[in-house]
Design a protein around this motif. Structure first.
Motif, PDB file in Angstrom:
ATOM      1  N   ALA A 153       0.809  -1.209   0.071  1.00 18.03           N
ATOM      2  CA  ALA A 153      -0.012   0.020   0.113  1.00 18.03           C
ATOM      3  C   ALA A 153       0.752   1.530   0.152  1.00 18.03           C
ATOM      4  N   GLN A 154       1.857   1.124   0.874  1.00 16.27           N
ATOM      5  CA  GLN A 154       2.799   2.278   0.751  1.00 16.27           C
ATOM      6  C   GLN A 154       3.463   2.707  -0.549  1.00 16.27           C
ATOM      7  N   VAL A 155       4.060   1.663  -1.192  1.00 12.45           N
ATOM      8  CA  VAL A 155       4.543   1.702  -2.594  1.00 12.45           C
ATOM      9  C   VAL A 155       3.379   2.212  -3.514  1.00 12.45           C
ATOM     10  N   ILE A 156       2.238   1.634  -3.547  1.00 11.77           N
ATOM     11  CA  ILE A 156       1.363   2.475  -4.443  1.00 11.77           C
ATOM     12  C   ILE A 156       1.029   3.645  -4.123  1.00 11.77           C
ATOM     13  N   ALA A 157       0.749   4.139  -2.949  1.00 17.93           N
ATOM     14  CA  ALA A 157       0.750   5.414  -2.425  1.00 17.93           C
ATOM     15  C   ALA A 157       1.856   6.343  -2.977  1.00 17.93           C
ATOM     16  N   ALA A 158       3.263   6.032  -2.838  1.00 18.97           N
ATOM     17  CA  ALA A 158       4.280   6.819  -3.167  1.00 18.97           C
ATOM     18  C   ALA A 158       4.443   6.994  -4.869  1.00 18.97           C
ATOM     19  N   LEU A 159       3.971   5.919  -5.575  1.00 17.46           N
ATOM     20  CA  LEU A 159       3.948   5.894  -6.961  1.00 17.46           C
ATOM     21  C   LEU A 159       2.947   6.947  -7.561  1.00 17.46           C
ATOM     22  N   GLN A 160       1.658   6.825  -6.792  1.00 20.73           N
ATOM     23  CA  GLN A 160       0.554   7.963  -6.898  1.00 20.73           C
ATOM     24  C   GLN A 160       0.996   9.280  -6.968  1.00 20.73           C
ATOM     25  N   LYS A 161       1.978   9.506  -5.728  1.00 25.44           N
ATOM     26  CA  LYS A 161       2.249  10.884  -5.410  1.00 25.44           C
ATOM     27  C   LYS A 161       3.292  11.462  -6.453  1.00 25.44           C
ATOM     28  N   ALA A 162       4.161  10.440  -6.810  1.00 27.41           N
ATOM     29  CA  ALA A 162       5.028  10.873  -7.880  1.00 27.41           C
ATOM     30  C   ALA A 162       4.780  10.789  -9.293  1.00 27.41           C
ATOM     31  N   SER A 163       3.283  10.592  -9.425  1.00 29.26           N
ATOM     32  CA  SER A 163       2.507  10.699 -10.836  1.00 29.26           C
ATOM     33  C   SER A 163       3.300   9.506 -11.514  1.00 29.26           C
ATOM     34  N   LEU A 164       3.560   8.561 -11.093  1.00 24.51           N
ATOM     35  CA  LEU A 164       3.814   7.435 -11.793  1.00 24.51           C
ATOM     36  C   LEU A 164       3.025   6.089 -11.769  1.00 24.51           C
ATOM     37  N   ASP A 165       3.019   5.354 -12.927  1.00 26.00           N
ATOM     38  CA  ASP A 165       1.801   4.415 -13.007  1.00 26.00           C
ATOM     39  C   ASP A 165       2.033   3.205 -11.858  1.00 26.00           C
ATOM     40  N   GLU A 166       0.867   3.093 -11.108  1.00 20.92           N
ATOM     41  CA  GLU A 166       0.995   2.134 -10.134  1.00 20.92           C
ATOM     42  C   GLU A 166       0.932   0.887 -10.420  1.00 20.92           C
ATOM     43  N   ALA A 167       0.732   0.469 -11.721  1.00 20.10           N
ATOM     44  CA  ALA A 167       1.115  -0.831 -12.295  1.00 20.10           C
ATOM     45  C   ALA A 167       2.246  -1.378 -12.211  1.00 20.10           C
ATOM     46  N   SER A 168       3.063  -0.327 -12.081  1.00 20.60           N
ATOM     47  CA  SER A 168       4.724  -0.623 -11.869  1.00 20.60           C
ATOM     48  C   SER A 168       4.945  -1.484 -10.693  1.00 20.60           C
ATOM     49  N   ALA A 169       4.239  -1.282  -9.769  1.00 22.02           N
ATOM     50  CA  ALA A 169       4.205  -2.246  -8.607  1.00 22.02           C
ATOM     51  C   ALA A 169       3.348  -3.523  -8.848  1.00 22.02           C
ATOM     52  N   ARG A 170       3.963  -4.578  -8.971  1.00 20.82           N
ATOM     53  CA  ARG A 170       3.096  -5.761  -9.313  1.00 20.82           C
ATOM     54  C   ARG A 170       2.707  -6.466  -8.117  1.00 20.82           C
TER      55      ARG A 170
END
Length: 371
Positions: free
Chosen positions: A43-60
Motif C-alpha cells: 500500500a505504501q509503494v502504491i501511494a508513493a507511486l501515485q504521489k510521484a505521478s507514476l503508474d501504479e501498475a509498476s508495482a506488481r
C-alpha cells in the motif's frame, strides 16, 4: 557593561558568484544515477507511486505461489518444506519436522525427521488449509499474508529499474549494473523517481555530466556505443535462430526492431562522436543478414514436405493474391481435413485472407503495397 556585537554575515564572494553562474549555464549531456531503496508495504509503494505521478501498475502484486516461496525462509525454522503436488488450482506442501537428538544413547548428535502435516495453498486466493493442525494453518496463513504485503528494498529497486527501462534508454556504466546514464532528453523521470523514493525513505543520487569536457564526452560515447551494440547483438542472436518454422510475423517484428535501432543510432549521433558511422554500418550489415535469412527461410518453407506443415501453412501455400479459390479446391490441394476447416475463419479474423463471391484470396499487407 559591554554589549556583544553580532558578527556580520559574509556574502558570497564575486568569484564564487561567477563560478555558480558559469555552472548553471553549462549544457548537460545527462546524469549518472544511482539509488538507495527502503522497505515498505504494498500500500505504501502504491501511494508513493501515485504521489510521484507514476503508474501504479509498476508495482506488481505477488501471486500466492511467489509469496509462499518467500515465506518458506521463515516457515522452515526446524522443518523441511517440500512441494509434493502442483496443479492448476492448488499446491500441496509436506511439512516435515526436524529434530536434534543425542543419537539413542551413543552420545553422538543426530537429526531425525518426522512428517508434521500436509499444507494446501490455493493458487487463486492464497488461502492456506491444514486440517490436521489448525494452529499450523493459522501460523502459515499469517506469514504468507505478511510476505504478500511486504516489499523489500530489492522489490523497490526493481520497480525503479523497470520504470527507467520503460521511459528511458537505461545505459549501464558498469557491466554489473548499479550506476546508469540517463540522457538529458529523458531526465524528467529522474525527478519523479526522486519523489517516489523519498516517500519510502530512500533517495536517488544524480551526478550531472556537463557537455564539452574531453573525458566526459568520451566516457558517454563509449557507454552509449556499448549499450546500442548490446541491443544489436541481442537482435543478431534472435535472427540466427530463425528456421523454416519461424512465423512470418516474427520475421517482420525483427525487421522493425532493426529499423528502430537504426533510427535510435541516428538520434544519438551527437553522443556517439566518431563511433556513429561504424555503428550504423553494423546495423546495415545486420539488416542485410536478416534479408538473406528471410529469403532462405522463405525458400526452405516452400520446399518443406506438405506433411510437415501446419494446416495454416498448407492453405497459404496454395492461395494467391489475385486468383480466388473455392474452399473445397483449397482443402483438396492442401490436404486439409474436414475437421480443420475452422482455419479459414481464423485467417479471416487475422486479416490474412478474405472471402469473396469467387472464393478465398490472400490479403496484401500495407507494407507489401508500399514496397
Amino acid at each position: 557593561m559591554t554589549t556583544a556585537t553580532k558578527p556580520k554575515k559574509k556574502g558570497k564572494s564575486p568569484q564564487k558568484v561567477e563560478i555558480i553562474r558559469d555552472l548553471s549555464q553549462l549544457e548537460l549531456i545527462g546524469e549518472v544515477v544511482t539509488w538507495e531503496t527502503a522497505n515498505g508495504t504494498f500500500a505504501q509503494v502504491i501511494a508513493a507511486l501515485q504521489k510521484a505521478s507514476l503508474d501504479e501498475a509498476s508495482a506488481r502484486r505477488l501471486v500466492p505461489t511467489q509469496a509462499f516461496d518467500r515465506a518458506i525462509k521463515q516457515l522452515s525454522d526446524n522443518r523441511v518444506i517440500d512441494a509434493v503436488r502442483r496443479d492448476k488450482d492448488e499446491v500441496v506442501f509436506q511439512f516435515t519436522k526436524k529434530k536434534h537428538e543425542n543419537g539413542n544413547g551413543t552420545g553422538e548428535p543426530e537429526i531425525s525427521f518426522e512428517k508434521e502435516a500436509f499444507v494446501r495453498l490455493e493458487r487463486s486466493t492464497g488461502k492456506i488449509t491444514c486440517q490436521a493442525y489448525p494452529e499450523l494453518e493459522k501460523f502459515v496463513q499469517q506469514e504468507l499474508d505478511r510476505v504478500t504485503e511486504h516489499r523489500t528494498g530489492g522489490d523497490v529497486s526493481n520497480i525503479v529499474k523497470g520504470i527507467l527501462e520503460e521511459k528511458t534508454d537505461l545505459i549501464p556504466l558498469r557491466s554489473a549494473g548499479g550506476a546508469y546514464l540517463i540522457l538529458k532528453e529523458q531526465l524528467a523521470v529522474a525527478d519523479q523517481l526522486d519523489a517516489f523514493l523519498k516517500e519510502l525513505g530512500g533517495y536517488i543520487n544524480r551526478f550531472p555530466i556537463p557537455k564539452g569536457t574531453p573525458q566526459g564526452d568520451a566516457a558517454v560515447a563509449i557507454s552509449v556505443e556499448q549499450y546500442l551494440k548490446g541491443l544489436l547483438d541481442g537482435l543478431k542472436k534472435k535472427v540466427t535462430d530463425f528456421s523454416a518454422s519461424t512465423k512470418p510475423e516474427t520475421l517482420t517484428a525483427r525487421a522493425k526492431e532493426i529499423s528502430k535501432l537504426r533510427v535510435k543510432i541516428e538520434a544519438y549521433a551527437t553522443y556517439l562522436l566518431d563511433r556513429h558511422d561504424s555503428l550504423l554500418a553494423e546495423v546495415d550489415e545486420a539488416n542485410k543478414e536478416l534479408l538473406e535469412i528471410v529469403n532462405k527461410v522463405s525458400e526452405d518453407r516452400k520446399n518443406r514436405p506438405l506433411e510437415d506443415l501446419s494446416a495454416v501453412d498448407k492453405l497459404l501455400r496454395f492461395m494467391d493474391y489475385e486468383k480466388p479459390k473455392k474452399m473445397r479446391e483449397l482443402m483438396k490441394e492442401a490436404e486439409v481435413t474436414e475437421t480443420q476447416y475452422h482455419v479459414f475463419g481464423k485467417l479471416i479474423e487475422k486479416n490474412v485472407i478474405a472471402k469473396t463471391s469467387a472464393g478465398y484470396v490472400l490479403i496484401k499487407k500495407e507494407e507489401e503495397n508500399n514496397g
